[in-house]
Each structure stands twice: as C-alpha cells, then as structure tokens.
Design an enzyme around this catalytic site. Sequence first.
Site, mmCIF file in Angstrom:
data_model
loop_
_atom_site.group_PDB
_atom_site.id
_atom_site.type_symbol
_atom_site.label_atom_id
_atom_site.label_comp_id
_atom_site.label_asym_id
_atom_site.label_seq_id
_atom_site.Cartn_x
_atom_site.Cartn_y
_atom_site.Cartn_z
ATOM 1 N N PHE A 43 -34.365 17.292 -30.053
ATOM 2 C CA PHE A 43 -33.134 17.977 -29.650
ATOM 3 C C PHE A 43 -33.519 19.321 -29.048
ATOM 4 C CE2 PHE A 43 -30.770 14.829 -31.771
ATOM 5 C CZ PHE A 43 -29.410 15.029 -31.548
ATOM 6 N N ASP B 294 -38.693 28.539 -35.893
ATOM 7 C CA ASP B 294 -39.975 28.661 -35.190
ATOM 8 C C ASP B 294 -40.938 29.601 -35.915
ATOM 9 O OD1 ASP B 294 -39.219 26.957 -33.101
ATOM 10 O OD2 ASP B 294 -38.243 28.591 -32.017
ATOM 11 N N ASP C 161 -45.221 22.907 -35.557
ATOM 12 C CA ASP C 161 -44.369 22.177 -34.616
ATOM 13 C C ASP C 161 -44.426 20.703 -35.010
ATOM 14 O OD1 ASP C 161 -43.322 20.751 -32.406
ATOM 15 O OD2 ASP C 161 -43.743 22.440 -31.082
ATOM 16 N N ASN D 239 -30.849 29.966 -39.556
ATOM 17 C CA ASN D 239 -30.080 29.818 -38.324
ATOM 18 C C ASN D 239 -28.723 29.210 -38.641
ATOM 19 O OD1 ASN D 239 -30.350 26.900 -38.310
ATOM 20 N ND2 ASN D 239 -32.476 27.248 -37.702
#
Length: 413
Positions: free
Chosen positions: A331, A287, A314, A218
């Site tokens: 966040f 994710d 997670d 990302n």
Amino acid sequence: MSEISYMSNASLQRVRVLLGVTGGIAAYKAAELVRRLRDAGAEVRVVLTENASRFVTAMTFQALSGNPVRSSLWDEGAEAAMGHIELARWADEILVAPASADTIARLAQGRADDLLSTLVLASSAPLSVAPAMNQQMWAQPATRANIDLLRQRGVRVLGPASGSQACGDVGEGRLLEPGELVEAMLKARGPRSLDGLSVLVSAGPTYEDIDPVRFIGNRSSGRMGFAVAAAAVQAGARVRLVAGPVALATPAGVERIDVRSARQMRDAVVASAADSDIFISAAAVGDYRPQAVSPAKLKKSGKALALELVQNPDILAELAAQAAHPFLVGFAAETNDLEHYAREKLERKGLDLIAANRVGEELGFECSENALLLLWPGGREELGMAEKGVLAKALIERVATLHAAARGKRGRG
C-alpha cells in the site's frame, strides 16, 4: 420468478443452515425460504425472535424444516445442555431473513440479549443478512452505518430489493425473493477466487515507544486492512491478520496476531510468510523509531528535546529479496504525486501489486470511505470513492486474478 434448478450445483448438499427469522410482514416469505433451502440440499433449523412469532408460527417452520424451532434463551429443556452453544456450533451458515432494522442494529452493536443475537456471537459460521424494512428506515443514516459496519466485519448483505411495500411506499427495502436468497447462498458456497490459498494481511499502525508513557505513531485506524482480511475470507482464503494497536473486532474466520511495534510486526510477518501464498501489507508501518527508549518518564526541562531516530526494517523489501516469497501486495499512502510515488515504490521493492491512496485533508485515515489506484507491472486500475469494505472486495478480486496469472506462468515455466 421461475423455478431454479439445483441439480447442477450441489454446494448446499448437507450444508447446515441456521435460519433466523425476525419480526416484520416479510416473515411469511421465510416459510418458502425453508422449502427452497431444503430443495437445494441444506439441512435447516429455524430460530424465531419474539416479534417474528407474532407474524408466523413455530409449528409452520417445524413442519417445513423437520426440526424443532427455538425462540428463547430460557428454554429449560434445551439450555440444560447449553443448547444455544450446541446450535451455534452446529451451523455451517447463518442466514437472517428477514433481517429487521432492529436486528441489524443489534448485530452491529454485538448485542446478546435474545437467542438469535447470542447464536450469532457464539458461532464462527459465515453470517448473511437479508434486510427487509420500510424504504425510509432503510435510507436512514443509522441503518446504513450499521450495514456498513457489518460488511466491514465480513457479513454478507443480501439485498434489499426495490419495489412496492406492504405499507404502501415504493422504494428499497423489500426482502429478496426466496429463490434469489438461495441463489446467493449457492454462489457464496461455490468455487471462490482464493479457494485453497493462504493469505497473510498486516493492518493498522505501529507504535514506537519514547518512554513508558509516550510513543511515536500514526493515524491509521486499521479499517482498510481489516476489510481486506474479511474480503479474503469471503473469497475462500485461509487468512492470518497481523494487527497493530487498533480497537477493531476480528473479522469472522480470521486468525489474528496482535503486535505493537514495527519490529514486532516484522517478526510476526516473516514467521507467517513462509507458509503464505499472498501477503497484503495494508499496515502503516512506522519508518523510524527512537534509537533509545527511556526507562523512566521524561520530564519537562524547559528546553528543547531532541530525539535521535533510526530506521525500522522494511518488511516488504525484506520479503521481496528472498528467493521464494509470497505474491506481494503493498500500500502507498501519499499526500501528492500519488501515481508517481506509488509506481516508484512498486518497482523499487519488486512488488506484484500496489494499492495507492491519497491521504490528508480528511482523506484516507479515520474515514469509512476511500479511493484506490491499483498499479502492477504493465497495468493499472482506478477504484473510485467507496466504502472500504467494497474497495477491499475489488482489491481481492484483482489480487486473485494477478496471482492466478503469475502462478500459471510459473507452471508453464
């Protein structure tokens, strides 16, 4: 400015302050600064740059500090025993006052071509700079970018003040008065909001390999997380930073652990969480990851390529599910419905605080500025658009306040 009484605050007693004096007419004020620092209880050693010695003399500072003055990396007597390393280790605090535009640029670039810049790089002591320059030089984008970069690395920037200048101009760029600089040092050394606490921060992206060449990732630069780590150090915390693959310098006083994938980040965070009081999850953790990683580079076949993705752990939810866990700060980066999705994430994961920011359309990622919406059970706070270092300090103060309140409730229970 009135005389300052230091008797009520002994936070500079026996503190070893390395004072760097750079070239500029404001260098004459550094002599008074040495006296004020010693009055506050500090031990002071002075380093002059070559240009500073054109304005003030080493003999003046030697008389005022009671210690020899250094000005060159090529001092044969001192360097026979690696004197610059000894001096870098000696310092509890480094203060550059006045800090010229040239010196600020050198420090931002990580230069080490004179004694002062080398000492700064070789020392782990907290660094403060007190800018002094013409108002137009201070207003230049290059100077402001250098100052922003130093702030992101945890450097304290003291001033400048505004007023008339030696060149006849009026505006920002004046060196703070010696008494004001000592007060700033006293404040920085005084009780801080995270004193005695251990803070764990995650930052940056995670990369998930597809094959030995390609990966899924990302756009996170890690700047916000690194700024948070630096702000936590300034607030007095012991800080450990788990960083994804980023090209950022480690903030002063921070222990850094480098990882690449989400699972590596999970393992590093879980291992460190047990002895942490606060965990701030500023990383943009992927994710999903490819279910299988090809051992060889995938070749183009002229056909569509389908990747089967599986969910990554997670990290925040795993920690929140533990009976005993740190104060948890998450966040949320959203492209729309910011408060709705952030509030839902706060409640679903059982967090103590969440910092939400809008991304996309040149917002959030790869920017030096941002805006945050802070949400916690029963409260909210908006932090408007500002440099990430400034936002990080405001976030840390909110974390400190909420953590102290939570700890107080547990104590009363």
